[in-house]
Design an enzyme around this catalytic site. Structure first.
Site: not given
Ligand code: NDP
Length: 299
Positions: A57, A101, A124
């Site tokens: 990422k 994460q 997200d």
């Protein structure tokens, strides 16, 4: 009846196209407004798979011309310390997107952590407010994997209205938001799961079949309506002929004989997830600055 083999939807190439569009808009943002979108990624603990995702990422964020902020916290981090970091990132104007994460170490509950992220920075799309906005058809931050699936479906099919869509899997991160997005496109949507009766006949009714289960090759070709578009989200590690390989939830070989188009694993949905994370970060930055949203990268 003979049927020509399915079109293989190339997620790798598609994702490269999305990243290219993101990078072009990022360059314009900098030139015209002096703004650089920034993505902060928080990793708690040492999970090796998560560390690889976070590194990828970071690399792709920088390649798109954005700022990348990585926060690696020890496995023993307390909820209070993690929430304090999120509060700092929420208040930081250089940070437009925040991603924690998952999974978190067992002593940390993900829900309060995710819901502490400012909804406008929740790239997200897991914050309860964004879930509600998506569910009520309002402008939300949309979870990256289903967003990527929708982009590929729109690209392949154009208008999805009226099509029968079956989503196999009802998780909060893939199945449910995928179903909401397809409903938003005016598909007739069925969500199947582990308690669904006669899954084969449910799948056979699908013009669009999205598999998000996590069971290797569980959907055979004879469950697929001739000409259907099949999006295989599953990523399963299996041993074949003495080697570890990745396979999807769909049996690609037999499904390719029935489907009109299908995403492979690897090289289908997978590469789209990070590309959509970058797209969401760009969208968040544009919204934060009152600028038009990037075309074709949001819903
Ligand atoms: P979850 O384990 O959270 O959900 C799996 C879903 O599949 C559940 O709803 C479950 O039903 C359903 N299911 C399980 N067994 C069956 C069965 N026999 N028949 C029908 N449905 C069944 O998984 P995720 O949604 O997180 O992930 C799904 C897959 O997608 C995984 O392989 C994951 O690795 C992959 N993935 C890929 C991503 C990418 O970037 N390409 C991103 C995210 C996930 P029930 O609710 O009844 O238990």
């Amino acid at each position: 009846m003979t049927h020509s083999p399915a079109v293989r939807i190339d997620g790798k190439a598609f994702a490269a196209g999305v990243r290219g569009k993101v990078a072009a808009r990022v360059a314009r943002l900098r030139e015209e407004h002096g703004i650089t979108p920034g993505l902060a990624v928080v990793l708690v603990g040492e999970d090796p798979a998560s560390a690889v995702y976070v590194r990828n990422k970071g690399i792709q964020t920088l390649e798109a011309g954005m700022a990348s902020f990585e926060h690696r916290l020890p496995e023993t981090t307390s909820e209070a310390d993690l929430l304090a970091l999120i509060a700092r990132l929420n208040a930081d104007p250089a940070v437009h997107g925040i991603l924690v994460q998952l999974p978190l170490p067992p002593h940390l509950n993900a829900d309060p952590v995710i819901n502490a992220i400012a909804p406008a920075k929740d790239v997200d799309g897991f914050h309860i407010l964004n879930v509600g906005l998506l569910g009520t058809g309002q402008k939300a931050m949309v979870p990256c994997t289903p967003l990527g699936c929708l982009m590929m479906l729109r690209d392949h099919l154009g208008d999805l209205a009226g099509l029968n869509a079956v989503v196999v899997g009802r998780s909060n991160i893939v199945g449910k938001p995928m179903a909401q997005l397809l409903l938003g496109e005016s598909c007739t949507v069925t969500i199947a799961h582990s308690r669904t009766r006669d899954l084969a006949s449910v799948c056979r009714g699908a013009d669009i079949l999205v598999a998000a289960v996590g069971r290797p090759e569980m959907i055979p070709g004879d469950w697929i309506k001739p000409g259907a578009v099949v999006i295989d989200v599953g990523i399963n590690r299996v041993e074949r002929e003495g080697r570890m390989r990745l396979v999807g939830d769909v049996d690609f070989a037999s499904a390719s004989l029935a489907a009109g188009a299908i995403t492979p694993v690897p090289g289908g949905v997978g590469p789209m997830t990070i590309a959509c994370l970058l797209a969401n970060t760009l969208t968040a930055c544009c919204r934060a600055n009152g600028l038009p949203e990037p075309e074709g990268l949001t819903v």
